[in-house]
Design a protein around this motif. Structure first.
Motif, PDB file in Angstrom:
ATOM      1  N   PHE A  29       0.752  -1.206   0.002  1.00  0.00           N
ATOM      2  CA  PHE A  29      -0.014   0.009   0.009  1.00  0.00           C
ATOM      3  C   PHE A  29       0.929   1.292   0.007  1.00  0.00           C
ATOM      4  N   VAL A  30       0.639   2.214  -1.023  1.00  0.00           N
ATOM      5  CA  VAL A  30       1.409   3.366  -1.041  1.00  0.00           C
ATOM      6  C   VAL A  30       0.945   4.389  -0.059  1.00  0.00           C
ATOM      7  N   TYR A  31       1.596   4.609   1.063  1.00  0.00           N
ATOM      8  CA  TYR A  31       0.957   5.350   2.250  1.00  0.00           C
ATOM      9  C   TYR A  31       1.145   7.291   1.532  1.00  0.00           C
ATOM     10  N   ALA A  32       2.062   7.362   1.131  1.00  0.00           N
ATOM     11  CA  ALA A  32       2.209   8.635   0.567  1.00  0.00           C
ATOM     12  C   ALA A  32       3.216   8.785  -0.517  1.00  0.00           C
ATOM     13  N   THR A  33       2.773   9.912  -1.469  1.00  0.00           N
ATOM     14  CA  THR A  33       3.841  10.482  -2.447  1.00  0.00           C
ATOM     15  C   THR A  33       4.159  11.776  -2.182  1.00  0.00           C
ATOM     16  N   ALA A  34       5.598  11.901  -2.762  1.00  0.00           N
ATOM     17  CA  ALA A  34       6.250  13.282  -2.243  1.00  0.00           C
ATOM     18  C   ALA A  34       7.249  13.630  -3.352  1.00  0.00           C
ATOM     19  N   ASP A  35       7.600  14.849  -3.167  1.00  0.00           N
ATOM     20  CA  ASP A  35       8.489  15.444  -4.356  1.00  0.00           C
ATOM     21  C   ASP A  35       9.592  15.919  -3.248  1.00  0.00           C
ATOM     22  N   ASN A  36      10.898  15.401  -3.520  1.00  0.00           N
ATOM     23  CA  ASN A  36      12.094  15.949  -2.536  1.00  0.00           C
ATOM     24  C   ASN A  36      13.203  16.106  -3.580  1.00  0.00           C
ATOM     25  N   THR A  37      13.406  17.723  -3.287  1.00  0.00           N
ATOM     26  CA  THR A  37      14.270  18.464  -4.212  1.00  0.00           C
ATOM     27  C   THR A  37      15.777  18.583  -3.207  1.00  0.00           C
ATOM     28  N   GLY A  38      16.815  18.595  -4.155  1.00  0.00           N
ATOM     29  CA  GLY A  38      18.151  18.486  -3.458  1.00  0.00           C
ATOM     30  C   GLY A  38      19.303  18.039  -4.407  1.00  0.00           C
ATOM     31  N   THR A  39      20.480  17.775  -3.776  1.00  0.00           N
ATOM     32  CA  THR A  39      21.556  17.204  -4.542  1.00  0.00           C
ATOM     33  C   THR A  39      21.768  15.663  -4.077  1.00  0.00           C
ATOM     34  N   ILE A  40      22.272  14.993  -4.776  1.00  0.00           N
ATOM     35  CA  ILE A  40      22.626  13.576  -4.317  1.00  0.00           C
ATOM     36  C   ILE A  40      23.916  13.507  -3.496  1.00  0.00           C
ATOM     37  N   ASN A  41      23.781  12.975  -2.307  1.00  0.00           N
ATOM     38  CA  ASN A  41      25.171  12.936  -1.479  1.00  0.00           C
ATOM     39  C   ASN A  41      26.066  11.587  -1.856  1.00  0.00           C
ATOM     40  N   TYR A  42      25.308  10.525  -2.042  1.00  0.00           N
ATOM     41  CA  TYR A  42      25.941   9.444  -2.462  1.00  0.00           C
ATOM     42  C   TYR A  42      24.841   8.508  -3.120  1.00  0.00           C
ATOM     43  N   PHE A  43      25.425   7.565  -3.876  1.00  0.00           N
ATOM     44  CA  PHE A  43      24.092   6.655  -4.641  1.00  0.00           C
ATOM     45  C   PHE A  43      24.989   5.453  -4.844  1.00  0.00           C
ATOM     46  N   LYS A  44      24.379   4.164  -4.370  1.00  0.00           N
ATOM     47  CA  LYS A  44      25.268   2.851  -4.603  1.00  0.00           C
ATOM     48  C   LYS A  44      24.323   1.688  -4.759  1.00  0.00           C
ATOM     49  N   LYS A  45      24.831   0.730  -5.321  1.00  0.00           N
ATOM     50  CA  LYS A  45      24.134  -0.472  -5.416  1.00  0.00           C
ATOM     51  C   LYS A  45      24.738  -1.343  -4.359  1.00  0.00           C
ATOM     52  N   GLU A  46      23.547  -2.093  -3.709  1.00  0.00           N
ATOM     53  CA  GLU A  46      24.330  -2.952  -2.458  1.00  0.00           C
ATOM     54  C   GLU A  46      23.129  -3.955  -2.073  1.00  0.00           C
ATOM     55  N   GLY A  47      23.839  -4.870  -1.434  1.00  0.00           N
ATOM     56  CA  GLY A  47      22.668  -5.835  -0.777  1.00  0.00           C
ATOM     57  C   GLY A  47      23.702  -7.257  -0.687  1.00  0.00           C
ATOM     58  N   TYR A  48      23.277  -8.172  -0.085  1.00  0.00           N
ATOM     59  CA  TYR A  48      23.860  -9.585  -0.243  1.00  0.00           C
ATOM     60  C   TYR A  48      23.217 -10.339  -1.161  1.00  0.00           C
ATOM     61  N   LEU A  49      21.736 -10.639  -1.056  1.00  0.00           N
ATOM     62  CA  LEU A  49      21.166 -11.600  -1.882  1.00  0.00           C
ATOM     63  C   LEU A  49      20.418 -10.713  -3.028  1.00  0.00           C
ATOM     64  N   PHE A  50      19.414  -9.549  -2.548  1.00  0.00           N
ATOM     65  CA  PHE A  50      19.066  -8.750  -3.433  1.00  0.00           C
ATOM     66  C   PHE A  50      19.811  -7.263  -3.629  1.00  0.00           C
ATOM     67  N   LYS A  51      20.589  -7.243  -4.649  1.00  0.00           N
ATOM     68  CA  LYS A  51      21.200  -5.894  -5.214  1.00  0.00           C
ATOM     69  C   LYS A  51      20.003  -4.813  -5.282  1.00  0.00           C
ATOM     70  N   THR A  52      20.161  -3.682  -4.377  1.00  0.00           N
ATOM     71  CA  THR A  52      19.001  -2.439  -4.609  1.00  0.00           C
ATOM     72  C   THR A  52      20.024  -1.456  -4.654  1.00  0.00           C
ATOM     73  N   TYR A  53      19.459  -0.427  -5.487  1.00  0.00           N
ATOM     74  CA  TYR A  53      20.166   0.984  -5.205  1.00  0.00           C
ATOM     75  C   TYR A  53      19.779   1.734  -4.215  1.00  0.00           C
ATOM     76  N   GLU A  54      20.585   2.160  -3.333  1.00  0.00           N
ATOM     77  CA  GLU A  54      20.328   3.097  -2.032  1.00  0.00           C
ATOM     78  C   GLU A  54      21.028   4.500  -2.230  1.00  0.00           C
ATOM     79  N   GLY A  55      20.475   5.554  -1.700  1.00  0.00           N
ATOM     80  CA  GLY A  55      21.093   6.585  -1.908  1.00  0.00           C
ATOM     81  C   GLY A  55      20.493   7.669  -0.837  1.00  0.00           C
ATOM     82  N   LYS A  56      21.471   8.699  -0.785  1.00  0.00           N
ATOM     83  CA  LYS A  56      20.983   9.962   0.182  1.00  0.00           C
ATOM     84  C   LYS A  56      21.219  11.050  -0.276  1.00  0.00           C
TER      85      LYS A  56
END
Length: 119
Positions: A29-56
């Motif tokens: 269930f999608v609780y909320a949708t939002a627009d967040n504006t800024g600059t990317i601090n870091y962005f990486k692909k990580e995970g043991y079994l499922f590789k997902t993209y994570e960022g700040k």
């Protein structure tokens, strides 16, 4: 069927429906949708079994005395991840969906990026 087996069947059905409803509202269930504006601090692909993209993302305050805010997010879609990598040095708006729980194949964050707008 005996009365006892009918009661057990109904109790089992009710429990399964309640568990299914809980799982739906917690993870899909999608609780909320939002627009967040800024600059990317870091962005990486990580995970043991499922590789997902994570960022700040660093969101800066606009009023006097306001501090910057780090926004953690996950990305499911490979195309959106590529757009973020291509525009990492630019200010962008991340359009996110907020879920109440996380799933291993969706990422570590409850905020999942659906699309981006580069400024």
């Amino acid at each position: 069927m005996t009365t006892k087996s009918k009661v057990i069947t109904w109790i089992t059905v009710i429990i399964l429906v309640l568990l299914g409803g809980f799982a739906y509202f917690k993870f899909w269930f999608v609780y909320a949708t939002a627009d967040n504006t800024g600059t990317i601090n870091y962005f990486k692909k990580e995970g043991y079994l499922f590789k997902t993209y994570e960022g700040k993302m660093i969101q800066t305050g606009t009023m006097a005395g306001m501090k910057s805010y780090e926004f953690k997010f996950s990305v499911e879609d490979e195309k959106v991840a590529q757009q973020i990598r291509d525009n990492a040095n630019h200010e962008m708006t991340l359009i996110t969906k907020q879920y109440l729980g996380t799933l291993p194949w969706r990422g570590d964050s409850r905020y999942v990026v659906d699309s981006i707008v580069v400024r």
